[in-house]
Design a protein around this motif. Structure first.
Motif, short mmCIF file in Angstrom:
data_model
loop_
_atom_site.label_atom_id
_atom_site.label_comp_id
_atom_site.label_asym_id
_atom_site.label_seq_id
_atom_site.Cartn_x
_atom_site.Cartn_y
_atom_site.Cartn_z
N SER A 336 0.86 -1.18 0.00
CA SER A 336 0.00 0.00 0.00
C SER A 336 0.90 1.24 0.00
O SER A 336 1.56 1.54 1.00
N ALA A 337 0.93 1.94 -1.12
CA ALA A 337 1.88 3.03 -1.32
C ALA A 337 1.19 4.38 -1.22
O ALA A 337 0.43 4.76 -2.12
N ASP A 338 1.44 5.10 -0.14
CA ASP A 338 0.84 6.41 0.10
C ASP A 338 1.91 7.26 0.79
O ASP A 338 2.62 6.77 1.68
N MET A 339 2.00 8.52 0.43
CA MET A 339 3.12 9.35 0.87
C MET A 339 3.24 9.42 2.39
O MET A 339 2.25 9.24 3.12
N ALA A 340 4.46 9.68 2.86
CA ALA A 340 4.77 9.68 4.29
C ALA A 340 5.23 11.07 4.72
O ALA A 340 5.57 11.93 3.90
N HIS A 341 5.28 11.28 6.05
CA HIS A 341 5.65 12.58 6.61
C HIS A 341 7.16 12.66 6.85
O HIS A 341 7.71 11.96 7.71
N ALA A 342 7.83 13.55 6.10
CA ALA A 342 9.24 13.82 6.36
C ALA A 342 9.38 14.66 7.63
O ALA A 342 8.47 15.42 7.99
N ILE A 343 10.50 14.55 8.29
CA ILE A 343 10.78 15.39 9.45
C ILE A 343 10.77 16.86 9.02
O ILE A 343 11.35 17.22 7.99
N HIS A 344 10.09 17.70 9.79
CA HIS A 344 9.99 19.13 9.49
C HIS A 344 10.97 19.87 10.40
O HIS A 344 10.88 19.75 11.62
N PRO A 345 11.91 20.62 9.84
CA PRO A 345 12.94 21.26 10.69
C PRO A 345 12.37 22.24 11.70
O PRO A 345 12.97 22.45 12.76
N ASN A 346 11.22 22.84 11.41
CA ASN A 346 10.64 23.82 12.33
C ASN A 346 9.65 23.20 13.31
O ASN A 346 9.16 23.89 14.21
N TYR A 347 9.34 21.92 13.12
CA TYR A 347 8.41 21.22 14.01
C TYR A 347 8.92 19.81 14.30
O TYR A 347 8.17 18.83 14.30
N ALA A 348 10.21 19.71 14.55
CA ALA A 348 10.83 18.39 14.73
C ALA A 348 10.22 17.62 15.90
O ALA A 348 10.20 16.39 15.89
N ASP A 349 9.69 18.34 16.88
CA ASP A 349 9.11 17.68 18.05
C ASP A 349 7.80 16.96 17.72
O ASP A 349 7.28 16.22 18.56
N LYS A 350 7.27 17.14 16.53
CA LYS A 350 6.06 16.44 16.13
C LYS A 350 6.36 14.99 15.74
O LYS A 350 5.44 14.19 15.56
N HIS A 351 7.64 14.63 15.59
CA HIS A 351 8.02 13.28 15.22
C HIS A 351 8.56 12.53 16.44
O HIS A 351 9.20 13.11 17.32
N GLU A 352 8.33 11.23 16.47
CA GLU A 352 8.93 10.37 17.49
C GLU A 352 10.44 10.38 17.29
O GLU A 352 10.92 10.34 16.15
N GLY A 418 -8.01 -10.75 3.55
CA GLY A 418 -7.10 -11.62 4.30
C GLY A 418 -5.72 -11.59 3.68
O GLY A 418 -5.03 -12.61 3.60
N LEU A 419 -5.31 -10.41 3.25
CA LEU A 419 -4.12 -10.24 2.42
C LEU A 419 -2.99 -9.61 3.23
O LEU A 419 -3.17 -8.59 3.87
N ARG A 420 -1.82 -10.23 3.20
CA ARG A 420 -0.66 -9.64 3.86
C ARG A 420 -0.36 -8.29 3.21
O ARG A 420 -0.33 -8.17 1.99
N THR A 421 -0.12 -7.28 4.04
CA THR A 421 0.00 -5.91 3.54
C THR A 421 1.11 -5.17 4.27
O THR A 421 1.30 -5.34 5.47
N VAL A 422 1.82 -4.33 3.53
CA VAL A 422 2.80 -3.42 4.11
C VAL A 422 2.51 -2.01 3.61
O VAL A 422 2.25 -1.80 2.43
N ASP A 423 2.47 -1.05 4.53
CA ASP A 423 2.22 0.35 4.19
C ASP A 423 3.53 1.10 4.06
O ASP A 423 4.38 1.06 4.97
N ILE A 424 3.68 1.80 2.94
CA ILE A 424 4.92 2.54 2.69
C ILE A 424 4.59 3.87 2.01
O ILE A 424 3.46 4.13 1.62
N GLY A 425 5.60 4.73 1.85
CA GLY A 425 5.43 5.97 1.11
C GLY A 425 6.70 6.79 1.11
O GLY A 425 7.55 6.64 2.00
N ASN A 426 6.84 7.65 0.13
CA ASN A 426 7.99 8.55 0.09
C ASN A 426 7.77 9.72 1.04
O ASN A 426 6.65 10.21 1.20
N PRO A 427 8.85 10.22 1.67
CA PRO A 427 8.70 11.33 2.62
C PRO A 427 8.44 12.66 1.92
O PRO A 427 9.04 12.95 0.88
N GLN A 428 7.57 13.47 2.51
CA GLN A 428 7.27 14.78 1.96
C GLN A 428 6.92 15.76 3.07
O GLN A 428 6.61 15.35 4.19
#
Length: 467
Positions: A336-352, A418-428
């Motif tokens: 399952s390919a859907d875009m992902a959240h890149a680290i934001h330099p001005n809001y870095a604390d929003k990421h684990e 009942g399908l094995r699935t992996v979620d991925i995406g490019n960072p943006q």
């Protein structure tokens, strides 16, 4: 002259997204790429027996806004698995209301609906136009699905001058019904050009005659031939390469046309179909941004019925067992390919702190303990092994415990089949803004990962033992 190179795949993506201001256009562009690569168009309404063959390449569309493309491995047998990539063609936007005609204070305005969860303040002060599909009545009384894209700026949602609102910089708050209405023209100029009265067509009774005539001129038809349409607003500023080192893609609709483009390109370019025991399949769905519960969304029968039909399709004299579909599902996987959240330099604390995806460092595997993403240890292993073998960079992401988590088409399709699935995406960055930001290198990273997935998953699957 300092002019760093840009991956050719990133430049090709710009052409794709610039030509795709609506899901209908994205589906058309994907179909054209498949057609040029030798894929044969088929129809869901027809029988596939006698049409589908080993080593064959095929595609079909549904509603003109979703598309499925697939290749049948030369070594495929009913009951073998599917190597599936899933993405979506839609993005948050403003769509015209069924009755869009408005006039206020000497201006012609267009009534719009909110589609999806957009960052709506980014739509102010942009040069907007319209694109989508129009149902055009032909001379013989039939109706034709026709794409339209008006390339010049037609509309604008102006902000209020700061002199009239000194609190503007304290937080941009506005009423989405009354203050998010785009201006089409002044009533004065519209009247001077003969559009002060409703025309004789049905469309002109519901929408400004001026707008209907612009559409008619664009499609070279008469206004009375326009019977209905589904139009979205889009930003006429084209996608472009940016950054001092040419490292960024500045673009609308990265979410999720980037993953759609990478999926189609990988399906076209993946090698060794003749020895593949699987069917390789790409499904690009509409309506993910509003929950997918439509006839052409991921929560419909689109993918299940396609897989069932392919399993049941006769290939020569070969018999299909009664349990072939169930056998196939347990040998298959969905990426399952859907875009992902890149680290934001001005809001870095929003990421684990240990999961901060960066641009240019590869496609992101998305994990959530509550299964908002469908990734498991087994499914992530597939991509990690392939990436490791071919030196393709890859990253991982989980959301913070004190933050909400979005979802994708992955969990619903995983549960439905009942399908094995992996979620991925490019960072943006700037996801769901009218202008988003991605990394140029991540386009080829994803394409390369998807290609080796198609080429090598069947062999890798035989080495993974999970019931």
């Amino acid at each position: 002259m300092f002019n760093p190179s840009v991956p050719e795949e990133a430049r090709e993506f710009l052409d794709f997204v610039n030509a795709s201001p609506s899901p209908f256009h994205a589906t058309h562009e994907a179909a054209e790429r498949l057609r040029k690569a030798g894929f044969k168009e088929i129809k869901e309404r027809d029988s596939w027996n006698g049409t589908i063959e080993r080593n064959g390449k095929y595609f079909f569309t549904r509603n003109g806004s979703s598309i499925v493309g697939f290749t049948v491995g030369g070594a495929y047998k009913p009951g073998n698995g599917f190597s599936i990539l899933g993405a979506h063609t839609d993005s948050p936007c403003l769509k015209l209301k069924p009755i869009s005609k408005k006039e206020k204070s000497g201006y012609l305005e267009v009534g719009v609906q909110l589609y999806g969860g957009g960052i709506w303040h980014t739509w102010f002060d942009r040069d907007l136009s319209v694109a989508g599909r129009v149902l055009v009545e032909q001379e013989d009384g039939t109706f034709k699905h026709t794409l339209v894209k008006v390339d010049r700026p037609l509309l604008r949602i102006p902000t209020l001058a700061i002199h009239l609102d000194r609190t503007a910089n304290d937080g941009f708050n506005f009423n989405k019904e009354t203050q998010l209405a785009p201006i089409l023209a002044t009533a004065t100029k519209s009247a001077l050009n003969g559009f002060d009265k409703a025309g004789d067509s049905e469309a002109e009774a519901l929408h400004h005659p001026l707008l209907v005539h612009v559409l008619a001129d664009e499609m070279k038809v008469k206004p009375r031939q326009i019977r209905d349409f589904e139009l979205a607003l889009y930003d006429t500023q084209k996608s472009t390469i940016g950054g001092a080192c040419n490292e960024f893609i500045f673009s609308p609709r990265l979410d999720n046309l980037e993953m759609s483009f990478c999926s189609i390109k990988a399906l076209v370019e993946a090698q060794d179909i003749a020895n593949d025991t699987n069917i390789r399949l790409v499904a690009l769905f509409d309506n993910e941004e509003i929950g997918s519960l439509t006839a052409h969304g991921a929560d419909s029968n689109l993918l299940p019925s396609t897989l069932q039909r392919l399993v049941a399709t006769e290939l020569g004299d070969e018999k299909v067992s009664a349990t072939a579909f169930e056998e196939a599902m347990h040998k298959s996987i969905l990426v399952s390919a859907d875009m992902a959240h890149a680290i934001h330099p001005n809001y870095a604390d929003k990421h684990e702190e240990n999961h901060r995806p960066e641009m240019h460092k590869g496609t992101v595997i998305k994990v959530n303990a509550n299964q908002r993403y469908a990734t498991t240890a087994m499914t992530s292993l597939v991509l990690k092994e392939l990436a490791k073998k071919h030196n393709i960079p890859i990253q991982e992401f989980v959301v913070r415990n004190d933050s909400s988590c979005g979802s994708t088409i992955g969990p619903m399709l995983s549960a439905k089949l009942g399908l094995r699935t992996v979620d991925i995406g490019n960072p943006q960055l700037s996801m769901h803004s009218i202008r988003e930001v991605g990394g140029t290198d991540d386009v080829p990273h994803a394409i390369n990962l998807f290609k080796v997935f198609f080429e090598e998953f069947p062999a890798l699957e035989k080495r993974i033992f999970v019931d």
